[in-house]
Write a protein that holds these residues in place. Structure first.
Motif, PDB file in Angstrom:
ATOM      1  N   GLN A  65       7.116  -3.595 -33.055  1.00 35.81           N
ATOM      2  CA  GLN A  65       7.934  -3.257 -31.916  1.00 35.81           C
ATOM      3  C   GLN A  65       7.635  -3.972 -30.742  1.00 35.81           C
ATOM      4  O   GLN A  65       6.434  -4.149 -30.655  1.00 35.81           O
ATOM      5  CB  GLN A  65       8.054  -1.659 -31.901  1.00 35.81           C
ATOM      6  CG  GLN A  65       8.583  -0.943 -32.982  1.00 35.81           C
ATOM      7  CD  GLN A  65       8.787   0.520 -32.633  1.00 35.81           C
ATOM      8  OE1 GLN A  65       8.003   0.916 -31.508  1.00 35.81           O
ATOM      9  NE2 GLN A  65       9.471   1.221 -33.542  1.00 35.81           N
ATOM     10  N   VAL A  66       8.585  -4.206 -29.842  1.00 36.06           N
ATOM     11  CA  VAL A  66       8.172  -4.431 -28.409  1.00 36.06           C
ATOM     12  C   VAL A  66       8.942  -3.383 -27.652  1.00 36.06           C
ATOM     13  O   VAL A  66      10.077  -3.280 -27.736  1.00 36.06           O
ATOM     14  CB  VAL A  66       8.751  -5.908 -28.006  1.00 36.06           C
ATOM     15  CG1 VAL A  66       8.429  -6.182 -26.537  1.00 36.06           C
ATOM     16  CG2 VAL A  66       8.363  -6.914 -28.833  1.00 36.06           C
ATOM     17  N   ARG A  67       7.937  -2.800 -27.011  1.00 33.35           N
ATOM     18  CA  ARG A  67       8.545  -1.506 -25.930  1.00 33.35           C
ATOM     19  C   ARG A  67       8.209  -2.018 -24.587  1.00 33.35           C
ATOM     20  O   ARG A  67       7.099  -2.403 -24.137  1.00 33.35           O
ATOM     21  CB  ARG A  67       7.926  -0.286 -26.401  1.00 33.35           C
ATOM     22  CG  ARG A  67       8.375   0.142 -27.684  1.00 33.35           C
ATOM     23  CD  ARG A  67       8.508   1.840 -27.900  1.00 33.35           C
ATOM     24  NE  ARG A  67       6.751   1.985 -27.798  1.00 33.35           N
ATOM     25  CZ  ARG A  67       5.841   2.076 -28.698  1.00 33.35           C
ATOM     26  NH1 ARG A  67       6.338   1.742 -30.042  1.00 33.35           N
ATOM     27  NH2 ARG A  67       4.663   2.326 -28.632  1.00 33.35           N
ATOM     28  N   LEU A  68       9.370  -1.884 -23.750  1.00 29.15           N
ATOM     29  CA  LEU A  68       9.205  -1.965 -22.367  1.00 29.15           C
ATOM     30  C   LEU A  68       9.416  -0.764 -21.654  1.00 29.15           C
ATOM     31  O   LEU A  68      10.679   0.071 -21.818  1.00 29.15           O
ATOM     32  CB  LEU A  68      10.251  -3.528 -21.747  1.00 29.15           C
ATOM     33  CG  LEU A  68      10.024  -3.707 -20.221  1.00 29.15           C
ATOM     34  CD1 LEU A  68       8.713  -3.930 -19.960  1.00 29.15           C
ATOM     35  CD2 LEU A  68      11.291  -4.565 -19.819  1.00 29.15           C
ATOM     36  N   ASN A  69       8.576  -0.094 -21.134  1.00 33.70           N
ATOM     37  CA  ASN A  69       8.793   0.960 -20.380  1.00 33.70           C
ATOM     38  C   ASN A  69       9.148   2.184 -21.268  1.00 33.70           C
ATOM     39  O   ASN A  69      10.326   2.929 -21.164  1.00 33.70           O
ATOM     40  CB  ASN A  69       9.670   0.988 -19.134  1.00 33.70           C
ATOM     41  CG  ASN A  69       9.021   0.774 -18.110  1.00 33.70           C
ATOM     42  OD1 ASN A  69       8.069   0.998 -17.670  1.00 33.70           O
ATOM     43  ND2 ASN A  69       9.709   0.110 -16.984  1.00 33.70           N
ATOM     44  N   GLY A  70       9.029   1.945 -22.705  1.00 35.72           N
ATOM     45  CA  GLY A  70       9.096   2.989 -23.922  1.00 35.72           C
ATOM     46  C   GLY A  70      10.447   2.298 -24.305  1.00 35.72           C
ATOM     47  O   GLY A  70      10.819   3.127 -25.544  1.00 35.72           O
ATOM     48  N   LYS A  71      11.240   1.606 -23.986  1.00 32.78           N
ATOM     49  CA  LYS A  71      12.335   1.137 -24.683  1.00 32.78           C
ATOM     50  C   LYS A  71      12.188   0.092 -25.833  1.00 32.78           C
ATOM     51  O   LYS A  71      11.593  -0.753 -25.248  1.00 32.78           O
ATOM     52  CB  LYS A  71      13.449   0.542 -23.505  1.00 32.78           C
ATOM     53  CG  LYS A  71      14.808  -0.041 -24.251  1.00 32.78           C
ATOM     54  CD  LYS A  71      15.648   1.257 -24.123  1.00 32.78           C
ATOM     55  CE  LYS A  71      17.112   0.823 -24.640  1.00 32.78           C
ATOM     56  NZ  LYS A  71      18.031   1.705 -24.899  1.00 32.78           N
ATOM     57  N   ASN A  72      12.514   0.480 -26.940  1.00 35.69           N
ATOM     58  CA  ASN A  72      12.205  -0.493 -28.033  1.00 35.69           C
ATOM     59  C   ASN A  72      13.366  -1.677 -28.077  1.00 35.69           C
ATOM     60  O   ASN A  72      14.599  -1.437 -28.116  1.00 35.69           O
ATOM     61  CB  ASN A  72      12.516   0.164 -29.363  1.00 35.69           C
ATOM     62  CG  ASN A  72      12.004  -0.819 -30.452  1.00 35.69           C
ATOM     63  OD1 ASN A  72      12.092  -1.993 -30.273  1.00 35.69           O
ATOM     64  ND2 ASN A  72      12.059  -0.126 -31.750  1.00 35.69           N
ATOM     65  N   LEU A  73      12.709  -3.147 -27.631  1.00 35.79           N
ATOM     66  CA  LEU A  73      13.839  -4.166 -27.392  1.00 35.79           C
ATOM     67  C   LEU A  73      14.717  -4.483 -28.858  1.00 35.79           C
ATOM     68  O   LEU A  73      15.651  -4.645 -28.638  1.00 35.79           O
ATOM     69  CB  LEU A  73      13.120  -5.185 -26.828  1.00 35.79           C
ATOM     70  CG  LEU A  73      12.242  -5.077 -25.691  1.00 35.79           C
ATOM     71  CD1 LEU A  73      12.119  -6.303 -25.191  1.00 35.79           C
ATOM     72  CD2 LEU A  73      12.974  -4.374 -24.672  1.00 35.79           C
ATOM     73  N   GLY A  74      14.241  -4.280 -29.738  1.00 42.59           N
ATOM     74  CA  GLY A  74      14.609  -4.392 -31.197  1.00 42.59           C
ATOM     75  C   GLY A  74      15.911  -3.434 -31.379  1.00 42.59           C
ATOM     76  O   GLY A  74      16.836  -3.762 -32.177  1.00 42.59           O
ATOM     77  N   GLU A  75      15.898  -2.440 -30.536  1.00 42.83           N
ATOM     78  CA  GLU A  75      17.015  -1.631 -31.017  1.00 42.83           C
ATOM     79  C   GLU A  75      18.048  -1.535 -29.912  1.00 42.83           C
ATOM     80  O   GLU A  75      19.230  -1.087 -30.245  1.00 42.83           O
ATOM     81  CB  GLU A  75      16.723   0.118 -30.975  1.00 42.83           C
ATOM     82  CG  GLU A  75      15.492   0.264 -31.798  1.00 42.83           C
ATOM     83  CD  GLU A  75      15.235   1.511 -31.678  1.00 42.83           C
ATOM     84  OE1 GLU A  75      15.400   2.523 -30.702  1.00 42.83           O
ATOM     85  OE2 GLU A  75      14.500   2.089 -32.878  1.00 42.83           O
ATOM     86  N   LEU A  76      18.100  -2.791 -29.154  1.00 41.06           N
ATOM     87  CA  LEU A  76      19.396  -3.137 -28.198  1.00 41.06           C
ATOM     88  C   LEU A  76      20.413  -3.569 -28.820  1.00 41.06           C
ATOM     89  O   LEU A  76      20.020  -4.366 -29.732  1.00 41.06           O
ATOM     90  CB  LEU A  76      18.690  -3.967 -27.166  1.00 41.06           C
ATOM     91  CG  LEU A  76      17.634  -3.545 -26.056  1.00 41.06           C
ATOM     92  CD1 LEU A  76      17.376  -4.533 -25.117  1.00 41.06           C
ATOM     93  CD2 LEU A  76      18.408  -2.263 -25.167  1.00 41.06           C
ATOM     94  N   LYS A  77      21.605  -3.073 -28.662  1.00 40.51           N
ATOM     95  CA  LYS A  77      22.698  -3.792 -28.917  1.00 40.51           C
ATOM     96  C   LYS A  77      22.980  -5.059 -28.389  1.00 40.51           C
ATOM     97  O   LYS A  77      22.873  -5.109 -27.256  1.00 40.51           O
ATOM     98  CB  LYS A  77      23.998  -2.689 -28.924  1.00 40.51           C
ATOM     99  CG  LYS A  77      23.802  -1.446 -29.776  1.00 40.51           C
ATOM    100  CD  LYS A  77      25.035  -0.374 -29.492  1.00 40.51           C
ATOM    101  CE  LYS A  77      24.696   0.790 -30.731  1.00 40.51           C
ATOM    102  NZ  LYS A  77      23.722   1.483 -30.064  1.00 40.51           N
ATOM    103  N   GLU A  78      24.042  -5.905 -29.165  1.00 43.90           N
ATOM    104  CA  GLU A  78      24.075  -7.177 -28.618  1.00 43.90           C
ATOM    105  C   GLU A  78      24.788  -6.833 -27.406  1.00 43.90           C
ATOM    106  O   GLU A  78      24.361  -7.783 -26.440  1.00 43.90           O
ATOM    107  CB  GLU A  78      24.791  -8.051 -29.674  1.00 43.90           C
ATOM    108  CG  GLU A  78      24.305  -8.446 -30.729  1.00 43.90           C
ATOM    109  CD  GLU A  78      23.201  -9.521 -30.354  1.00 43.90           C
ATOM    110  OE1 GLU A  78      23.577 -10.304 -29.708  1.00 43.90           O
ATOM    111  OE2 GLU A  78      22.311  -9.355 -31.051  1.00 43.90           O
ATOM    112  N   LYS A  79      25.650  -6.108 -27.133  1.00 47.72           N
ATOM    113  CA  LYS A  79      26.454  -5.972 -25.797  1.00 47.72           C
ATOM    114  C   LYS A  79      25.279  -5.447 -24.582  1.00 47.72           C
ATOM    115  O   LYS A  79      25.842  -5.515 -23.494  1.00 47.72           O
ATOM    116  CB  LYS A  79      27.636  -5.216 -25.873  1.00 47.72           C
ATOM    117  CG  LYS A  79      27.205  -3.647 -26.226  1.00 47.72           C
ATOM    118  CD  LYS A  79      28.715  -2.891 -26.583  1.00 47.72           C
ATOM    119  CE  LYS A  79      28.408  -1.635 -27.106  1.00 47.72           C
ATOM    120  NZ  LYS A  79      29.640  -0.575 -27.216  1.00 47.72           N
TER     121      LYS A  79
END
Length: 255
Positions: A65-79
Motif C-alpha cells: 500500500q501507499v497511503r497519503l493522509n490515510g488514503k490508500n492510493l491503490g483503492e482510488l477509482k480511475e475517475k
C-alpha cells in the motif's frame, strides 16, 4: 505525524508475451512525516522511478500500500485519480513539462483552471509564490523566452499553487547548470522550512544534501536510510557519498 506511509510495496511487470516477470519493487517500507524533505537515491534500474510513479498514483502496485493522509492510493477509482492528484500532489519534473504555447503565468495557473477556480483567486494565489521564487517580472514570457532555471522556478510555482499535501520532484535539478541547480535546491530548502513536505528523486549528491533525510534504493528494496540530524552539509555530503559507494560495490542492505 506520518503524511505518507509505504508498506510492503511491490511492483512486478510482465513482458508483453508473458514469458518474463520483472520485480521492479520487492518489499519497500518507509514513512514520511509531515514537513519532511526526503531524497530518494539509487543506481539506474534500482526502482526509483517505479516508486515515484506509485507515490504519484500514476501506476498501481502489485502488492502492498501507499497511503497519503490515510488514503490508500491503490483503492482510488480511475475517475477519482486525476482530481486526487490535483488536490493533493504537486509535481516538479526534470524537463519542466511547461506548455510552450502558454505564458509562464498561464502554465502556473493551469492546475487551478482545471479545478474551475476564478481568475481573481488564481492571481491572488500566484502572486506571493511568484514573488518568493523571483519570477514576478517574467510571468508574461513564454517558456522558450527564459532560462532553464527560470522555467524550473515556474514549474515549482505550478506545483505549489494548489497548496499540495506533498510535492514530488523527479530529478528537478538534472537539466540545470550548477548555479541554477544550487538556487533551486536553496528554494526547496526554504519551501520545506515553511512546512511543505517534499519527496525528491535525484542522482545528485549535492542536491540530496538539501534534504533532511535520504532513502537509498537497491534492487527494488530499501538499502539504507540516512537522517541529517545535526550533521553539517559537508558531513552529510560525505555520508551520502560513502553510502552510494557501498551500494555500488555490493554492500549488504540494512535489515
Amino acid at each position: 505525524m506520518a503524511i505518507l506511509e509505504v508498506e510492503h510495496l511491490k511492483k512486478t511487470y510482465t513482458t508483453r508475451l508473458g514469458s518474463n516477470r520483472v520485480e521492479a519493487l520487492k518489499d519497500v517500507n518507509f514513512t514520511v512525516e509531515r514537513g519532511e524533505f526526503v531524497a530518494i537515491m539509487g543506481e539506474s534500474g534500482s526502482g526509483k522511478t517505479t516508486l515515484l510513479n506509485l507515490l504519484a498514483a500514476l501506476d498501481k502496485p502489485t502488492g502492498g500500500q501507499v497511503r497519503l493522509n490515510g488514503k490508500n492510493l491503490g483503492e482510488l477509482k480511475e475517475k477519482e485519480i486525476a482530481g486526487f492528484r490535483r488536490e493533493n500532489l504537486g509535481f516538479v519534473f526534470q524537463d519542466f513539462n511547461l506548455l510552450d504555447t502558454f505564458s509562464l503565468r498561464d502554465n502556473i495557473y493551469l492546475p487551478l483552471v482545471l479545478e474551475g477556480k476564478k481568475y481573481e483567486e488564481m492571481s491572488l494565489r500566484a502572486e506571493p509564490i511568484a514573488k518568493k521564487l523571483g519570477i514576478t517580472q517574467i510571468l508574461n514570457k513564454y517558456p522558450y523566452e527564459v532560462s532553464g532555471g527560470q522555467k524550473q522556478r515556474a514549474a515549482v510555482a505550478r506545483a505549489l499553487i494548489t497548496n499540495p499535501e506533498l510535492v514530488l520532484a523527479d530529478e528537478p535539478s538534472g537539466a540545470l547548470d550548477s548555479h541554477a541547480a544550487d538556487g533551486l535546491m536553496k528554494l526547496f530548502g526554504e519551501i520545506n522550512e515553511e512546512g511543505q513536505t517534499i519527496v525528491m528523486v535525484t542522482h545528485s549528491v549535492k542536491a540530496a544534501c538539501s534534504a533532511k533525510g535520504v532513502l537509498f534504493i537497491k534492487d527494488g528494496e530499501v538499502f539504507h536510510q540516512l537522517y541529517r540530524g545535526s550533521l553539517g552539509r559537508d558531513e552529510m555530503y560525505q555520508k551520502i557519498s560513502d553510502t552510494l559507494t557501498i551500494l555500488a560495490t555490493g554492500g549488504e542492505r540494512d535489515e
